[in-house]
Design a protein around this motif. Structure first.
Motif, short mmCIF file in Angstrom:
data_model
loop_
_atom_site.label_atom_id
_atom_site.label_comp_id
_atom_site.label_asym_id
_atom_site.label_seq_id
_atom_site.Cartn_x
_atom_site.Cartn_y
_atom_site.Cartn_z
N PHE A 158 0.85 -1.19 0.00
CA PHE A 158 0.00 0.00 0.00
C PHE A 158 0.89 1.24 0.00
CE2 PHE A 158 -2.52 3.34 1.99
CZ PHE A 158 -3.76 3.17 1.40
N ASN A 159 0.68 2.13 -0.97
CA ASN A 159 1.46 3.37 -1.04
C ASN A 159 0.56 4.46 -1.62
OD1 ASN A 159 1.43 2.82 -3.85
ND2 ASN A 159 3.33 1.64 -3.66
N LYS A 160 1.11 5.43 -2.27
CA LYS A 160 0.31 6.56 -2.77
C LYS A 160 -0.73 6.13 -3.79
CE LYS A 160 3.67 10.21 -1.84
NZ LYS A 160 4.49 11.30 -2.40
N SER A 161 -0.49 5.01 -4.47
CA SER A 161 -1.49 4.52 -5.43
C SER A 161 -2.62 3.77 -4.75
CB SER A 161 -0.82 3.61 -6.46
OG SER A 161 -0.29 2.46 -5.84
N GLU A 162 -2.47 3.51 -3.45
CA GLU A 162 -3.52 2.90 -2.62
C GLU A 162 -3.99 1.55 -3.17
OE1 GLU A 162 -6.61 5.52 -1.30
OE2 GLU A 162 -5.26 7.24 -1.24
N GLU A 163 -3.05 0.71 -3.52
CA GLU A 163 -3.40 -0.64 -3.98
C GLU A 163 -3.73 -1.53 -2.79
OE1 GLU A 163 -1.33 -2.13 -7.80
OE2 GLU A 163 0.20 -0.92 -6.77
N TYR A 164 -4.68 -2.43 -3.01
CA TYR A 164 -5.06 -3.39 -1.98
C TYR A 164 -5.35 -4.73 -2.63
CZ TYR A 164 -9.91 -2.66 -3.50
OH TYR A 164 -11.07 -2.58 -4.24
N MET A 165 -5.39 -5.78 -1.83
CA MET A 165 -5.68 -7.12 -2.35
C MET A 165 -7.14 -7.46 -2.09
SD MET A 165 -3.89 -9.21 -4.03
CE MET A 165 -4.05 -10.83 -4.75
N ASN A 166 -7.86 -7.74 -3.16
CA ASN A 166 -9.24 -8.21 -3.05
C ASN A 166 -9.19 -9.73 -2.92
OD1 ASN A 166 -12.27 -7.67 -5.07
ND2 ASN A 166 -11.98 -8.64 -3.10
N ILE A 167 -9.41 -10.25 -1.71
CA ILE A 167 -9.26 -11.68 -1.45
C ILE A 167 -10.61 -12.38 -1.55
CG2 ILE A 167 -8.52 -13.43 0.20
CD1 ILE A 167 -6.50 -11.51 1.31
N ASN A 168 -10.69 -13.30 -2.47
CA ASN A 168 -11.84 -14.19 -2.63
C ASN A 168 -11.34 -15.40 -3.41
OD1 ASN A 168 -11.68 -13.25 -5.33
ND2 ASN A 168 -13.14 -11.60 -4.88
N THR A 169 -12.22 -16.15 -4.05
CA THR A 169 -11.76 -17.35 -4.77
C THR A 169 -10.99 -16.99 -6.04
OG1 THR A 169 -13.94 -17.49 -5.84
CG2 THR A 169 -13.58 -18.83 -3.86
N ASN A 170 -10.97 -15.72 -6.41
CA ASN A 170 -10.15 -15.24 -7.52
C ASN A 170 -9.41 -13.97 -7.08
OD1 ASN A 170 -9.04 -14.90 -10.12
ND2 ASN A 170 -10.79 -13.64 -10.77
N PRO A 171 -8.42 -14.09 -6.19
CA PRO A 171 -7.77 -12.91 -5.62
C PRO A 171 -7.10 -12.05 -6.68
CG PRO A 171 -7.16 -14.92 -4.44
CD PRO A 171 -7.84 -15.34 -5.68
N GLN A 172 -7.22 -10.74 -6.54
CA GLN A 172 -6.55 -9.83 -7.46
C GLN A 172 -6.36 -8.48 -6.79
OE1 GLN A 172 -9.23 -8.62 -10.82
NE2 GLN A 172 -10.64 -10.09 -9.87
N SER A 173 -5.33 -7.76 -7.21
CA SER A 173 -5.07 -6.45 -6.64
C SER A 173 -5.93 -5.40 -7.33
CB SER A 173 -3.59 -6.09 -6.78
OG SER A 173 -3.22 -6.02 -8.15
N LYS A 174 -6.34 -4.40 -6.55
CA LYS A 174 -7.13 -3.29 -7.05
C LYS A 174 -6.60 -1.99 -6.44
CE LYS A 174 -11.36 -5.97 -7.84
NZ LYS A 174 -12.82 -6.06 -7.59
N ARG A 175 -7.16 -0.86 -6.88
CA ARG A 175 -6.69 0.43 -6.39
C ARG A 175 -7.85 1.25 -5.85
NH1 ARG A 175 -5.27 3.91 -10.01
NH2 ARG A 175 -3.84 5.08 -8.67
N LYS A 176 -7.53 2.03 -4.81
CA LYS A 176 -8.45 3.03 -4.25
C LYS A 176 -9.83 2.45 -3.96
CE LYS A 176 -6.17 7.12 -6.20
NZ LYS A 176 -5.74 7.65 -4.91
N TYR A 177 -9.91 1.70 -2.89
CA TYR A 177 -11.18 1.08 -2.50
C TYR A 177 -12.27 2.14 -2.33
CZ TYR A 177 -14.79 -1.24 0.18
OH TYR A 177 -15.99 -1.73 0.61
N ASN A 178 -13.36 1.97 -3.07
CA ASN A 178 -14.57 2.80 -2.94
C ASN A 178 -14.20 4.27 -2.73
OD1 ASN A 178 -17.30 3.31 -2.78
ND2 ASN A 178 -17.68 1.60 -1.38
N ALA A 179 -13.47 4.82 -3.67
CA ALA A 179 -12.80 6.11 -3.49
C ALA A 179 -13.75 7.25 -3.12
CB ALA A 179 -12.03 6.47 -4.77
N THR A 180 -14.89 7.34 -3.78
CA THR A 180 -15.82 8.45 -3.51
C THR A 180 -16.35 8.40 -2.09
OG1 THR A 180 -16.47 8.53 -5.85
CG2 THR A 180 -17.95 9.56 -4.24
N ARG A 181 -16.76 7.19 -1.68
CA ARG A 181 -17.32 7.06 -0.34
C ARG A 181 -16.24 7.29 0.73
NH1 ARG A 181 -20.73 1.74 0.98
NH2 ARG A 181 -22.14 2.63 -0.57
N MET A 182 -15.05 6.78 0.50
CA MET A 182 -13.98 6.97 1.48
C MET A 182 -13.57 8.44 1.57
SD MET A 182 -13.55 4.07 2.89
CE MET A 182 -15.32 3.76 2.61
#
Length: 527
Positions: free
Chosen positions: A485-509
């Motif tokens: 996690f850094n300025k690009s705000e990447e996170y791991m979406n963990i489920n049966t098909n894990p993949q990295s994403k950026r800026k979780y729910n940016a507007t709401r956060m």
């Protein structure tokens, strides 16, 4: 005494445990249960800091769990752990459990030190078994009990009862780990503290505490941080709450010693049913917690450790019901006025400033002109608010602060378990990742409840956690890459098909960081 693995604590002093097995491969894991790390906090030791356990002579049985901390067992059995329940409870509760795949003192295996959740008023380490993760990942697992409710967190706001006893228990258990875990094959220089909910908050506060300096190398917080969103009580705030409660219970005195004597004269059962729900987050006592976490981060006064922080997609559903049930309030969202009334109660509990404006802002952001004839959707809206306010936006705020010093990894878990009885719109409620982190699909008793995909997902969780404990990096062979996690705000979406994403729910956060942060006059979410 029956056969089983034996560990020598010192000359003439030993523990005899037992061997336990995961589903596959069936190699033995050595379990040592109910190990006393602190003297019984009863009598004169009630409301006192933990006293290290004394050394005994001879061989002591370690094949059964020690009692859980004294608590209201009725509330606990309604929690989110579907596969295990605790046995007995007692004020004499300072016990821990060790699972290890290798008894060689030179093995130097990484140690996962688990702190259970339960809103600081309930829970136990005995429902989290280390068998599967030890079996598959070659780590040592420790789970602990610590004092809860009033017994763990009562304070008079001064030196008579400074408070934070439950956290001091956790530190005492960590000290025991440093003294002895090498005898179980663990590496005293490589301890990762981890926990969920109140246990995750505990992890965050141990990061803040100078008393915990040097006792751990890494940290994992699952669904909880040092801001909830109120990050800590001052003595003035907490004594005001406690004094009101004591008065309703019939307290007639004035002094701190009279308050302590009043509670000391109560039975544990009476305290658990009448008092304990009013205790929880820590107080700024000047020793365990020198200042608020927001100030400690700003002042660069905290333990610099690598950190995993995570949350689930629908954190608010279970917790909302448990909170209002604990308050004796029926949770029923019939109309806008009722919805706003519930929301205002939530805001009053969690924010210090501009509560009415905060309530109105949340109503505008989440509810708008919603038609309350759809009760299921109303429940979903309130769940979203609760989860975002209490768990998700604080997690991301802490991640931004902590990543300035250390490698920080963020995850969001959103798989719906096959056994889930909850409404279809809920993917992952509060605490539902625990069965996978602890490898319940691979315990001998429970595989029939899980799909093959869920068994594989459990392996993914265990692998990420064990890799992080070993090296500070969750990544490893065969796993989808989890970026820092850094300025690009990447996170791991963990489920049966894990993949990295950026800026979780940016507007709401951004709503919580900017709008609510400004209304709260510089609250931690604005850090």
């Amino acid at each position: 005494m029956s056969q089983g693995p034996v560990v020598q604590i010192q000359a003439g002093t030993s523990l005899r445990g037992k061997q336990v097995y995961a589903k596959e491969p069936k190699r033995p894991v050595n379990a040592f249960l109910g190990i006393r790390y602190g003297e019984a906090p009863i009598g004169q030791l009630r409301f006192k800091p933990p006293k290290p356990a004394g050394i005994w002579q001879g061989e002591r049985d370690a094949t059964q769990f020690g009692p859980a901390a004294s608590q209201n067992i009725k509330n606990t059995q309604a929690g989110s752990r579907p596969f295990r329940v605790m046995s007995e409870t007692s004020e004499d509760c300072l016990f821990l459990n060790v699972w290890t795949p290798n008894m060689n003192p030179n093995a130097k295996l990484p140690v996962l030190f688990w702190i259970h959740g339960g809103a600081f008023v309930e829970g136990t380490g005995q429902i989290y078994h280390g068998t599967a993760i030890c079996n598959y990942q070659d780590v040592v697992v420790i789970s602990i009990n610590y004092r809860l409710g009033a017994m763990g967190f009562f304070t008079t706001g001064d030196a008579v009862a400074p408070g934070n006893l439950g956290f001091l228990d956790q530190i005492e258990a960590l000290k025991w780990t440093h003294r002895h875990i090498h005898k179980f094959g663990g590496d005293t220089s490589n301890i990762t503290i981890s926990g969920e909910s109140a246990g995750a908050m505990s992890v965050g506060f141990l990061i803040m505490s100078p008393l915990a300096k040097g006792l751990f190398k890494r940290a994992i917080s699952q669904s909880g941080t040092v801001t909830y969103p109120k990050d800590a009580y001052t003595y003035q705030e907490i004594t005001r709450i406690i004094d009101r409660k004591l008065k309703r219970l019939g307290f007639k005195g004035q002094t701190s010693q009279e308050k302590l004597d009043f509670l000391s004269g109560m039975s544990a059962k009476h305290i658990n049913t009448k008092v304990s729900l009013f205790f929880g987050p820590p107080v700024i006592d000047g020793t365990f917690l020198p200042d608020s976490p927001s100030n400690l981060y700003k002042q660069d006064r905290y333990n610099k450790v690598d950190y995993i922080i995570g949350f689930n997609s629908h954190e608010g559903f279970l917790v909302t019901r448990m909170v209002y049930a604990g308050l004796g309030i029926e949770f029923k969202l019939d109309d806008r006025a009722t919805f706003k009334q519930y929301l205002r109660r939530l805001v009053l509990h969690n924010y210090r400033n501009n509560q009415d404006k905060i309530t109105d802002a949340i109503m505008e952001e989440y509810v708008g002109d919603f038609d309350f004839r759809d009760s299921e959707r109303a429940t979903q809206l309130f769940s979203d608010i609760y989860g975002d306010m209490i768990f998700i936006s604080p997690s991301l705020a802490v991640a931004k602060a902590h990543s300035a010093c250390c490698d920080t990894y963020i995850y969001m878990y959103d798989h719906r378990l096959r056994v889930s009885p909850k409404p279809e719109w809920i993917k992952a409620d509060h605490g539902e990742e625990l069965v996978l982190v602890f490898g319940e699909p691979h315990q001998t008793s429970f595989p029939q409840y899980f799909t093959e995909e869920e068994q594989s997902l459990s392996h993914t969780f265990m692998s990420y956690w064990a890799n992080f404990a070993k090296s500070g990096n969750p990544n490893g062979s065969g796993l989808p890459k989890w970026p820092k996690f850094n300025k690009s705000e990447e996170y791991m979406n963990i489920n049966t098909n894990p993949q990295s994403k950026r800026k979780y729910n940016a507007t709401r956060m951004a709503f919580w960081t900017d709008t609510i942060g400004q209304l709260e006059n510089g609250h931690f979410s604005k850090y």
